[in-house]
Design a protein around this motif. Structure first.
Motif, short mmCIF file in Angstrom:
data_model
loop_
_atom_site.label_atom_id
_atom_site.label_comp_id
_atom_site.label_asym_id
_atom_site.label_seq_id
_atom_site.Cartn_x
_atom_site.Cartn_y
_atom_site.Cartn_z
N UNK A 33 19.76 18.21 34.30
CA UNK A 33 20.43 19.51 34.34
C UNK A 33 19.59 20.55 35.06
N UNK A 34 18.28 20.37 35.04
CA UNK A 34 17.38 21.34 35.68
C UNK A 34 17.05 20.92 37.10
N UNK A 35 16.78 19.62 37.31
CA UNK A 35 16.37 19.16 38.64
C UNK A 35 17.56 19.01 39.58
N UNK A 36 18.77 18.80 39.02
CA UNK A 36 19.94 18.55 39.87
C UNK A 36 19.99 17.14 40.39
N UNK A 37 19.02 16.30 39.97
CA UNK A 37 19.02 14.88 40.39
C UNK A 37 19.36 14.00 39.19
N UNK A 38 20.27 13.04 39.36
CA UNK A 38 20.63 12.17 38.25
C UNK A 38 19.39 11.47 37.68
N UNK A 39 19.32 11.33 36.35
CA UNK A 39 18.18 10.69 35.69
C UNK A 39 18.03 9.26 36.19
N UNK A 40 16.82 8.89 36.52
CA UNK A 40 16.56 7.49 36.86
C UNK A 40 16.84 7.11 38.30
N UNK A 41 17.32 8.05 39.12
CA UNK A 41 17.64 7.72 40.52
C UNK A 41 16.42 7.18 41.27
N UNK A 42 15.27 7.83 41.07
CA UNK A 42 14.06 7.37 41.74
C UNK A 42 13.71 5.95 41.31
N UNK A 43 14.00 5.61 40.05
CA UNK A 43 13.69 4.27 39.53
C UNK A 43 14.67 3.25 40.09
N UNK A 44 15.95 3.61 40.12
CA UNK A 44 16.96 2.71 40.70
C UNK A 44 16.70 2.48 42.19
N UNK A 45 16.24 3.54 42.87
CA UNK A 45 15.91 3.42 44.29
C UNK A 45 14.63 2.61 44.50
N UNK A 46 13.82 2.52 43.44
CA UNK A 46 12.53 1.84 43.57
C UNK A 46 11.53 2.62 44.40
N UNK A 47 11.60 3.94 44.30
CA UNK A 47 10.74 4.82 45.09
C UNK A 47 9.26 4.53 44.83
N UNK A 48 8.50 4.31 45.91
CA UNK A 48 7.09 3.92 45.77
C UNK A 48 6.19 5.14 45.80
N UNK A 49 6.14 5.82 44.67
CA UNK A 49 5.37 7.05 44.58
C UNK A 49 3.96 6.76 44.09
N UNK A 50 3.13 7.80 44.07
CA UNK A 50 1.78 7.66 43.55
C UNK A 50 1.84 7.29 42.06
N UNK A 51 2.78 7.90 41.35
CA UNK A 51 2.95 7.58 39.92
C UNK A 51 3.18 6.07 39.73
N UNK A 52 4.05 5.52 40.54
CA UNK A 52 4.36 4.10 40.43
C UNK A 52 3.16 3.25 40.86
N UNK A 53 2.46 3.70 41.91
CA UNK A 53 1.26 2.97 42.34
C UNK A 53 0.22 2.94 41.22
N UNK A 54 0.04 4.07 40.53
CA UNK A 54 -0.87 4.13 39.38
C UNK A 54 -0.41 3.17 38.28
N UNK A 55 0.90 3.16 38.03
CA UNK A 55 1.44 2.31 36.97
C UNK A 55 1.12 0.84 37.26
N UNK A 56 1.37 0.40 38.50
CA UNK A 56 1.05 -0.98 38.86
C UNK A 56 -0.45 -1.24 38.73
N UNK A 57 -1.22 -0.23 39.15
CA UNK A 57 -2.67 -0.35 39.17
C UNK A 57 -3.22 -0.58 37.76
N UNK A 58 -2.61 0.04 36.75
CA UNK A 58 -3.15 -0.02 35.38
C UNK A 58 -2.35 -0.94 34.47
N UNK A 59 -1.27 -1.53 34.98
CA UNK A 59 -0.39 -2.32 34.11
C UNK A 59 -1.05 -3.63 33.70
#
Lengths: 357, 357
Positions: free
Chosen positions: B253-279
């Motif tokens: 409601x605040x961002x104007x972007x549907x929840x989870x879109x970045x995850x469905x798109x599989x966006x390769x962000x720094x956050x995701x790179x960190x997650x893989x790095x520490x998983x």
């Protein structure tokens, strides 16, 4: 040296090519400074811009400048060559929009990047990647066109005179493309609307505006600018009509475009609008069924070619080309301008409307 | 009036909006002079540009100018507002590239034109038409950005100082987009490469270059330009990292972007790179399976959010945001500049990294 000689056009063409090579020799390696992965973006732009093209827009820009009685210079060569970068944007985006496979006898830019995706074994859809890369490459070419003009060597006053023309020209080509896309979506049918697309996509963008740009850089009088409109609009229309004819009847070895592609795409040109306009019921039925059929084979192409000719559309288009080219030349004769420029522009009118590629 | 007040940001924002409205009030009807069919192209651009957006780039450009001790003027407001037209091109083309359905809570531009195609009952594929129109609308916005800067009111000398920054900025944003597309195609995996994308797509384009553009227009000293790099790069990185977090954990409601879109798109962000790095192995397996799954439902989104947080990636990103924001502010404190500008830039650093949209 007589400007009638083909030599003269060749000399200019190689000078435009040299200016483009020099611009890209700085711009492309600069991308490498950002990241190695950008190399294909730079190299593909370079290959696309330097590989062929008739350099028609730079020729008109150059002679628009010379017509003001301004002398030859490397500045005008560089400024005129910038138009090829704008044209690269228009063509690369156009090929994405039309889903074209080839351009100038080579794979279209989006196909080249789809191939890069495949050979790299990357994730996702190679075609989507190819289109993404081609959209961004076109954007880059549009930006570089601007840099090339800004850095051509003209002073700030000349660039300020040129700015309104440069803005109008860029807006008009994109609007012309949009009108073309809308016209295809509507299924065409109106000679008037097809002529309007030709006017914006080609007459203004290919001839009138390049002449105006040159005239503005050379501080030409308003009378010269008006004469260039009277010359450029009919000639540009004739130029586009020649394109329409070549798109259907041209030799693929000479045009670099596969035979019948315009027919398979169902391109709504003035030629096709004339064909519908003059077709009897049986011919119209054939045109409706076969035009825009992606599976159209060589026989189908021949059938369509014969029908279009049989309606009299080709004769009407050839007649229009001749009339418009004459009108263009008469506009030059009535105007006071540098003689070498006038001779060159008369020659360009002839070659632009009688060319086979 | 203290620049710390939110009021001040609001005032500037409404001045940028006014400048954009005034530019478009001339540019959009000019399209109508070409053809009625161009109305949707102009109106959609206008609606897109005027509807929301944080006007962050104009703010940085404005304060980059004021930091040179140049006074407030309508010229700098108009020049800074031009950045929103460049941003419109970047976003509209980005949405085509990503196949995004929405932007700022509204249908993406290519979806709006697909809807126009459908409601007009035109031939062909509405989605292809929508993409074609959005490519051309983006091109138009890129050209208009240039016109808006040229006509901002600055003299030729100021525009000439700004030209190299303006060129670099436009090239960098397109290159950043390309690197992003390549990174998605590679399936990501490298924190270093994800940070590089963030640097070009956001740090330079959103913060450093707008500041440089303002400084160039104001004839700022080289020392100021260097300080803006020391401030802009870490802050821009922090800004992009905040975007990454909001893309996964933000309130739709605040961002104007549907929840989870970045995850469905599989966006390769720094956050995701960190997650893989520490998983651990089980977490990595879940990330690999679910990330980029277009069918991911609300439960799947929750599972992924929990896993990413459990790897410690969110804490690492938040830590990095805080460190980078501090570094940015320290760079300002060490530099001689106009006090109002310094205060405003410290405030912008805070709001850009703690925002919820």
């Amino acid at each position: 040296m007589a400007t009638q000689d083909n030599y003269r056009v060749d000399v200019l063409t190689s000078r435009f090519d040299k200016a483009l090579r020099e611009f890209l020799r700085e711009a492309v390696p600069a991308l490498g400074g950002i990241a190695d992965e950008l190399a294909p973006l730079g190299q593909t732009t370079e290959a696309f811009v330097l590989d062929g093209g008739k350099r028609l827009r730079p020729q008109f820009c150059y002679w628009g400048y010379r017509a003001t009685a301004a002398g030859d210079s490397e500045d005008i060569i560089r400024a005129a060559a910038a138009l090829e970068l704008l044209q690269a944007c228009a063509l690369v985006h156009d090929d994405v929009i039309d889903g074209s496979d080839t351009r100038r006898g080579q794979p279209a830019v989006h196909r080249r990047f789809a191939a890069l995706h495949r050979s790299s074994g990357w994730y996702g859809d190679p075609e989507r990647f190819g289109e993404a890369a081609a959209i961004l490459l076109g954007d880059l070419a549009l930006i570089w066109a601007d840099s090339a003009l800004t850095r051509s060597g003209f002073d700030a006053a000349a660039l300020q005179r040129a700015a309104p023309v440069w803005d109008a020209m860029r807006v008009e080509v994109m609007c012309g493309q949009y009108l073309d896309v809308v016209e295809q979506a509507r299924g065409g049918g109106s000679v008037e609307r097809a002529l309007r697309v030709a006017r914006f996509k080609s007459a203004k963008y290919t001839i009138e505006r390049p002449l105006h740009l040159g005239a503005a850089l050379g501080a030409g009088e308003p009378e010269l600018t008006r004469a260039f409109t009277s010359y450029g609009l009919p000639l540009g229309e004739a130029f586009q009509l020649r394109d329409d004819v070549l798109g259907v009847y041209g030799d693929p070895d000479v045009t670099g475009k596969p035979a019948g592609d315009d027919l398979r795409e169902g391109k709504r040109t003035v030629l096709i609008a004339f064909a519908f306009d003059s077709a009897n019921e049986a011919q119209a039925e054939q045109l409706r069924t076969r035009l825009g059929d992606p599976q159209l084979d060589a026989d189908g192409v021949t059938v369509l070619r014969d029908i279009i000719a049989a309606t009299g559309a080709v004769d009407r288009v050839e007649g229009l080309i001749a009339t418009q080219a004459d009108e263009a030349v008469r506009a030059l004769e009535a105007t006071d301008m540098d003689d070498a420029a006038r001779t060159a522009l008369v020659d360009l009118a002839r070659s632009a409307t009688t060319r086979s590629r």
